[in-house]
Design a protein around this motif. Structure first.
Motif, PDB file in Angstrom:
ATOM      1  N   LYS A 296      -0.442   3.113  -0.805  1.00 35.58           N
ATOM      2  CA  LYS A 296      -0.555   2.780   0.106  1.00 35.58           C
ATOM      3  C   LYS A 296      -0.337   1.584   0.446  1.00 35.58           C
ATOM      4  CE  LYS A 296      -2.835   1.996   4.319  1.00 35.58           C
ATOM      5  NZ  LYS A 296      -3.495   2.755   5.349  1.00 35.58           N
ATOM      6  N   VAL A 297       0.345   0.483   0.726  1.00 39.89           N
ATOM      7  CA  VAL A 297       0.782  -1.278   0.437  1.00 39.89           C
ATOM      8  C   VAL A 297      -0.017  -1.550   1.396  1.00 39.89           C
ATOM      9  CG1 VAL A 297       1.473  -2.580  -0.508  1.00 39.89           C
ATOM     10  CG2 VAL A 297       1.814  -1.134  -1.756  1.00 39.89           C
ATOM     11  N   MET A 298      -0.500  -2.312   1.891  1.00 34.67           N
ATOM     12  CA  MET A 298      -1.271  -3.259   3.049  1.00 34.67           C
ATOM     13  C   MET A 298      -0.723  -4.661   2.498  1.00 34.67           C
ATOM     14  SD  MET A 298      -0.871  -0.517   5.527  1.00 34.67           S
ATOM     15  CE  MET A 298      -2.087  -1.632   7.633  1.00 34.67           C
TER      16      MET A 298
ATOM     17  N   MET B  19     -10.714   3.938   5.870  1.00 37.19           N
ATOM     18  CA  MET B  19      -9.667   2.787   4.502  1.00 37.19           C
ATOM     19  C   MET B  19      -9.828   2.253   5.168  1.00 37.19           C
ATOM     20  SD  MET B  19      -6.049   4.991   3.993  1.00 37.19           S
ATOM     21  CE  MET B  19      -5.893   6.057   5.337  1.00 37.19           C
ATOM     22  N   LYS B  20     -11.151   1.529   4.456  1.00 28.59           N
ATOM     23  CA  LYS B  20     -11.421   0.749   5.057  1.00 28.59           C
ATOM     24  C   LYS B  20     -11.031  -0.791   4.718  1.00 28.59           C
ATOM     25  CE  LYS B  20     -16.600   1.931   4.428  1.00 28.59           C
ATOM     26  NZ  LYS B  20     -16.384   2.363   5.919  1.00 28.59           N
ATOM     27  N   LEU B  21     -10.309  -1.247   3.181  1.00 30.88           N
ATOM     28  CA  LEU B  21      -9.698  -2.812   2.785  1.00 30.88           C
ATOM     29  C   LEU B  21      -8.100  -2.787   3.353  1.00 30.88           C
ATOM     30  CD1 LEU B  21     -10.632  -3.664  -0.508  1.00 30.88           C
ATOM     31  CD2 LEU B  21     -11.420  -4.634   1.119  1.00 30.88           C
ATOM     32  N   ALA B  22      -7.920  -2.002   3.368  1.00 30.52           N
ATOM     33  CA  ALA B  22      -6.238  -1.863   4.270  1.00 30.52           C
ATOM     34  C   ALA B  22      -5.389  -1.537   5.383  1.00 30.52           C
ATOM     35  CB  ALA B  22      -5.473  -0.039   3.534  1.00 30.52           C
TER      36      ALA B  22
ATOM     37  N   LEU C  72      -7.661  -4.887   6.269  1.00 30.29           N
ATOM     38  CA  LEU C  72      -6.950  -5.753   6.568  1.00 30.29           C
ATOM     39  C   LEU C  72      -5.596  -6.054   8.003  1.00 30.29           C
ATOM     40  CD1 LEU C  72      -5.542  -8.169   5.456  1.00 30.29           C
ATOM     41  CD2 LEU C  72      -4.273  -6.775   3.897  1.00 30.29           C
TER      42      LEU C  72
ATOM     43  N   ALA D 184     -10.259   2.774   9.493  1.00 36.75           N
ATOM     44  CA  ALA D 184     -10.693   1.677   9.269  1.00 36.75           C
ATOM     45  C   ALA D 184     -11.718   1.963   9.044  1.00 36.75           C
ATOM     46  CB  ALA D 184     -10.680   0.439   9.578  1.00 36.75           C
TER      47      ALA D 184
END
Lengths: 308, 357
Positions: free
Chosen positions: A111-113, A146-149, A152, A143
């Motif tokens: 999964k790319v953000m 998925m804290k980083l993705a 962001l 979040a």
């Protein structure tokens, strides 16, 4: 369109869902015309064929998917006062299509953000809310896991929100969001979401407001726009509906009204929408998904008859 | 794996109403984690009711807060020893660097199946009737692998991992559950038209297991269609087996349809241990308004503790507890705010204690 004498003419192209990729002449045509109306493309489950719908959105960079879910008079639903616009990031996230089998039996799916995409979808959402006099924009995320993705994504939303002080901004975790949608949908106005959550939230919102057969939607990019049924819930390939010709044309009618507005023909758009709403309010011609027994053609005839 | 988990399943779910209750049943130790936010409020409710019923359980309390870096060792040891735990709630901070303790606990104890039982309760006003759905969600991998990294500034990759091993065991759990509880249909929820390899693997595993249970109907549904069907015709679903993320969303949606997250019981089950908690929390653990007014709904945790009592093989206590809870809800006089009333947690607890016979 013909009955309304609308100032549009269509260039037809035949595409099947199981083609390997969109034919180049179709893509060229869309780039030239800048506007496209799409019926539906069935994406095969599993196997090696990538979704043409997703490919179309990526190639034309249609980064925003809009689904407008609202109650229609005459359509009985369990929820009242629903008027939600789901703005969903359309190009990245879970739909990047990057999967691989690490070892037999273990699959990784990426999964790319990116800040770029998150920022522009946030800007689109706030701009939309601003232009359409909407009051609240809600960002949907996960979040806490998925804290980083998703973190962001949220950051980008917050930055853009600070530039629109007149519009209220709040955030909601996606599982709470699903729960709130089915209990108190009237609290939501405009919702901005990453790709996957947006798909689920749009379908849920469409379901509570009357079904995917009536919700309009579009995919918008910087240069092009493709209009299609707001949420299809995978029903494009439903053979029973196909055989009996009972597919609901309302969603695509309303989407083509959105298209007319986009092409700056607002009076035609208004006439079309008014006619459709009148047919639904009367309740005589409704397809099976709305509780009636009419065929697609009967509903179409009714809408044409109601055009003024 | 299935053979080993079968006895736990059987105890966990079957309604053995014919078993007689012995007053000399030796009390079982249960690890209790009140947690933070509204957690302590609802676990306190359970403790009160257990005491009033003279249930043969005693609680080993441990204080854990959602913002700790990891679960304290003594807590994990206690759960491994007692094999059963009751959890109030742990607030996971949004963003930042602290990983979720809830997820950590599930991974360490390998609680691979999350069960949420959503059903309409008589007396509770809902828009949908005839809802009786059990959502069985893979609890350890999928999108919750916690594997994220920033590739370059502004670009983040988050890994969703699906393995045959985990998919197979959750499918086996789901069909075993359906078989043991006389459920008729298992529906697999997926998005394999887009995530072909990952969800494709999940589906393959489900199909293989389905072939071994010919009397149970097996269906597949794409997750977005599933959401739509849930809000229009929820009565068509029975048992649903899903990967991690979809399961979370579907469990919460279904809980909302059937009466709200305040009343749905659930548990996290592994081969050796089980942790019972409110079925779907929808992130409300940290809701400060509810906390201040002490109006958290204890029903979900009480029904989950009834599940726990069954798991510990005290079915008559479980039945008494559930009957009392249902009676209070059906009467409708004592209800917390989330289900349309305005009682406090304590008032609901008192009503339930009074209704226990």
């Amino acid at each position: 369109m013909e009955a309304m004498h609308a100032p549009v003419y269509f260039e037809r192209y035949d595409v099947h869902g199981d083609m390997k990729s969109m034919p180049p002449e179709v893509m060229d045509s869309i780039r030239k015309n800048k506007v496209c109306l799409k019926g539906g493309l069935k994406t095969p489950v599993g196997g090696g064929v990538s979704s043409l719908n997703v490919q179309l959105r990526k190639e034309l960079d249609l980064y925003a998917s809009l689904v407008h879910c609202f109650n229609l008079k005459g359509l009985p639903t369990r929820h009242e006062n629903v008027d939600i616009v789901v703005i969903r990031e359309n190009t990245e996230g879970e739909y990047s299509g990057l999967e691989h089998e690490v070892v037999p039996g273990v699959v990784e799916s990426l999964k790319v953000m990116t800040k770029f995409c998150s920022e522009r979808i946030a800007k689109y959402a706030f701009e939309y809310a601003y232009l359409n006099n909407r009051k609240v924009v809600t960002a949907v995320h996960k979040a806490n896991i998925m804290k980083l993705a998703d973190g962001l994504f949220l950051e980008s939303c917050r930055e853009v929100a600070s530039k629109y002080p007149g519009i209220k901004y709040n955030e909601i975790i996606v599982d709470n969001c699903c729960m709130q949608l089915v209990s108190k949908p009237e609290q939501f106005d405009v919702m901005v979401t990453p790709n996957l959550y947006g798909n689920l939230v749009a379908n849920t919102a469409a379901g509570i407001a009357g079904g995917t057969g009536v919700m309009p939607g579009g995919n918008v990019g910087a240069d092009h726009a493709v209009f299609e049924q707001g949420a299809s819930a995978g029903n494009v390939g439903n053979e029973k509906i196909l055989e009996q010709k009972k597919a609901n044309p309302v969603a695509l009618f309303l989407s083509s009204a959105m298209m007319l507005r986009h092409l700056q023909f607002p009076s035609f758009a208004d006439r079309l929408e008014t006619s459709v709403k009148r047919v639904i309010a009367e309740g005589k011609y409704m397809t099976k998904d709305l509780g009636g027994v009419s065929t697609t053609q009967e509903v179409t005839d009714a809408v044409i008859a109601n055009l003024k | 794996m299935a053979r080993k988990s079968f006895p736990i399943l059987k105890q966990l779910i079957q309604q053995c109403t014919n078993r007689s209750f012995s007053s000399t049943a030796s009390p079982r130790a249960v690890t209790l984690i009140p947690g933070d936010g509204v957690g302590p409020l609802v676990t306190d409710a359970v403790e009160q009711v257990m005491k009033a019923m003279k249930a043969p359980v005693y609680f080993d309390r441990y204080e854990v807060r959602g913002d700790m870096k990891c679960m304290p060792e003594e807590v994990m040891d206690s759960i491994k020893k007692n094999k059963v735990c009751l959890k109030g709630g742990l607030m996971t901070p949004v963003g930042g660097g602290v990983s979720s303790l809830n997820v950590q606990m599930r991974k360490e104890l390998d609680l691979y199946a999350s069960i949420v039982h959503c059903f309409t309760l008589p007396g509770l006003p809902t828009r949908h009737n005839d809802v009786d759905i059990v959502v069985i969600r893979e609890n350890t991998e999928g999108e919750y692998a916690g594997l994220e990294h920033e590739v370059v500034p502004g670009v983040v990759e988050s890994l969703k991992v699906i393995t045959k091993y985990c998919s197979e065991r959750i499918a086996k759990f789901a069909f075993e559950y359906a078989d043991v509880n006389k459920r008729k249909k298992v529906t697999a929820v997926h998005k394999a038209n887009i995530m072909k390899l990952a969800d494709g693997l999940f589906l393959e595993s489900c199909r293989e297991v389905a072939a071994k249970y010919p009397e149970i109907q097996y269906e597949e549904i794409i997750v977005d269609n599933c959401c739509m069907q849930l809000v229009s015709k929820p009565e068509q679903f029975d048992v649903m087996v899903t990967p991690n993320l979809y399961g979370n969303l579907i469990a919460n949606t279904t809980a909302g349809l059937a009466g709200g997250t305040g009343v749905m019981p659930g548990g996290n089950v592994g081969t050796d241990q089980a942790v019972f908690e409110q079925g779907a929390s929808a992130g409300n653990v940290g809701n400060e308004k509810i906390l201040k007014l002490k109006k958290a709904n204890p029903v979900a945790l009480l029904l989950s503790s009834a599940m726990m009592l069954r798991h510990l093989e005290f079915p008559s206590f479980a039945d008494r507890l559930e009957t009392a809870v249902r009676r209070v809800i059906a009467e409708g006089k004592f209800r917390t705010k989330d289900v349309g009333g305005d009682s406090t947690t304590q008032e609901v607890v008192d009503a339930i204690i009074a209704a226990v016979d």
